[in-house]
Motif scaffolding. Sequence first.
Motif, PDB file in Angstrom:
ATOM      1  N   VAL A   1      -2.839   8.159   2.996  1.00 57.20           N
ATOM      2  CA  VAL A   1      -1.561   8.683   2.092  1.00 57.20           C
ATOM      3  C   VAL A   1      -0.749   7.384   2.354  1.00 57.20           C
ATOM      4  O   VAL A   1      -0.114   7.031   4.158  1.00 57.20           O
ATOM      5  CB  VAL A   1      -0.730   9.513   3.160  1.00 57.20           C
ATOM      6  N   PHE A   2      -0.168   6.526   2.226  1.00 56.75           N
ATOM      7  CA  PHE A   2       0.680   5.790   2.315  1.00 56.75           C
ATOM      8  C   PHE A   2       2.139   5.565   2.020  1.00 56.75           C
ATOM      9  O   PHE A   2       2.374   6.186   1.032  1.00 56.75           O
ATOM     10  CB  PHE A   2       0.586   4.405   1.619  1.00 56.75           C
ATOM     11  N   ARG A   3       3.037   4.997   2.580  1.00 58.49           N
ATOM     12  CA  ARG A   3       4.553   4.754   2.024  1.00 58.49           C
ATOM     13  C   ARG A   3       4.695   3.422   2.369  1.00 58.49           C
ATOM     14  O   ARG A   3       5.016   3.010   3.666  1.00 58.49           O
ATOM     15  CB  ARG A   3       4.783   5.661   2.486  1.00 58.49           C
TER      16      ARG A   3
ATOM     17  N   GLU B   1       7.895   1.787  -4.707  1.00 61.22           N
ATOM     18  CA  GLU B   1       7.672   3.216  -4.684  1.00 61.22           C
ATOM     19  C   GLU B   1       8.324   3.632  -2.973  1.00 61.22           C
ATOM     20  O   GLU B   1       7.520   2.833  -2.613  1.00 61.22           O
ATOM     21  CB  GLU B   1       6.264   3.822  -4.729  1.00 61.22           C
ATOM     22  N   ARG B   2       8.870   4.316  -2.871  1.00 61.43           N
ATOM     23  CA  ARG B   2       9.447   4.749  -1.480  1.00 61.43           C
ATOM     24  C   ARG B   2       8.735   6.450  -0.865  1.00 61.43           C
ATOM     25  O   ARG B   2       9.045   6.915   0.000  1.00 61.43           O
ATOM     26  CB  ARG B   2      11.241   5.126  -1.396  1.00 61.43           C
ATOM     27  N   GLY B   3       7.532   7.239  -2.128  1.00 64.13           N
ATOM     28  CA  GLY B   3       7.329   8.440  -1.744  1.00 64.13           C
ATOM     29  C   GLY B   3       6.149   7.916  -1.050  1.00 64.13           C
ATOM     30  O   GLY B   3       6.077   7.213  -1.096  1.00 64.13           O
ATOM     31  N   GLU B   4       5.150   9.153  -1.070  1.00 66.19           N
ATOM     32  CA  GLU B   4       4.317   8.850  -0.437  1.00 66.19           C
ATOM     33  C   GLU B   4       3.179   8.771  -1.779  1.00 66.19           C
ATOM     34  O   GLU B   4       3.501   8.561  -3.247  1.00 66.19           O
ATOM     35  CB  GLU B   4       3.724  10.734   0.006  1.00 66.19           C
ATOM     36  N   GLN B   5       1.826   7.552  -0.945  1.00 69.57           N
ATOM     37  CA  GLN B   5       1.310   7.216  -2.347  1.00 69.57           C
ATOM     38  C   GLN B   5       0.270   7.592  -1.683  1.00 69.57           C
ATOM     39  O   GLN B   5      -0.031   7.219  -0.906  1.00 69.57           O
ATOM     40  CB  GLN B   5       1.152   5.738  -2.429  1.00 69.57           C
TER      41      GLN B   5
END
Length: 272
Positions: free
Chosen positions: A149-151, A139-143
């Motif tokens: 908030v991770f990327r 996943e390359r969006g915000e997590q």
Amino acid sequence: MNTAQVDAYLRRLGAAHPAWPTVEVLRELHLRHLRAVPFENLSIHLGEEIVLEEKHLLDKVVGARRGGFCYELNGVFGMLLAALGFDVVLLAARVYGDEGRLGIPYDHLALRVGTVDGGMWLADVGFGAHSHYPLAFEERGEQRDPGGVFRIVESGPDKAGVAGTDLDVLIDGKRQYRLETRPRVLGDFVAGAWWHSTSPVSHFARSTVCSRVTEDGGRTTLSGRTVTVTAPDGKREARELGSDEEVLTAYRERFGIALDHVPTVRGGTLKA
């Protein structure tokens, strides 16, 4: 890792033996590990050798109910996950410093984990304050996670303009570490563990730290003689401990670590 060792490890985490290596099981074990097994560098200041071998790590983390730093925690957690049927790959990373400079090669160890119900995950129980749950590796969006908030993003081309395969892991917009995607083995990290244990340039050699996630999603940290309790909303309360007995009691009651003396900061042995 044999059945008895797996069972003992799961008891250390307060977890039942899972039926299948699913993503939900991985999420549960990841969080339980952060709560039960402290991130700590006390061995460096207790004169204990850092040994990246299965038996030694199990004796320390499971038998002695200690913690460790990234090579130890992610190393032994990866062994547990593999024994439970997960597809585990060890990855090397270089940590970003305060000025945005990357650290040494093999600066950090993280895990890429595959589950039986599909998907690849970045598991990391050895970075201190980080994600409470595994991150979706592709996943390359915000997590969004209780830890922030991770990327995970491509690191971009090198100075020669050649595109690479490295990934940068960010929390709240700040780069934490650069992750290589090439599989590694635990022995590859021996030099990094030695450097962090002995170099005065390494922050691990300059001070003691012991930290874990609390049941409410906050964090408790003992650094030197200062206990810091961080609430889930980020508010912090720090208290200075006086006597050695207070420090030993904090290790025992807050982290489950029984010591007979307070670790003495060694400061490293290499020339800067």
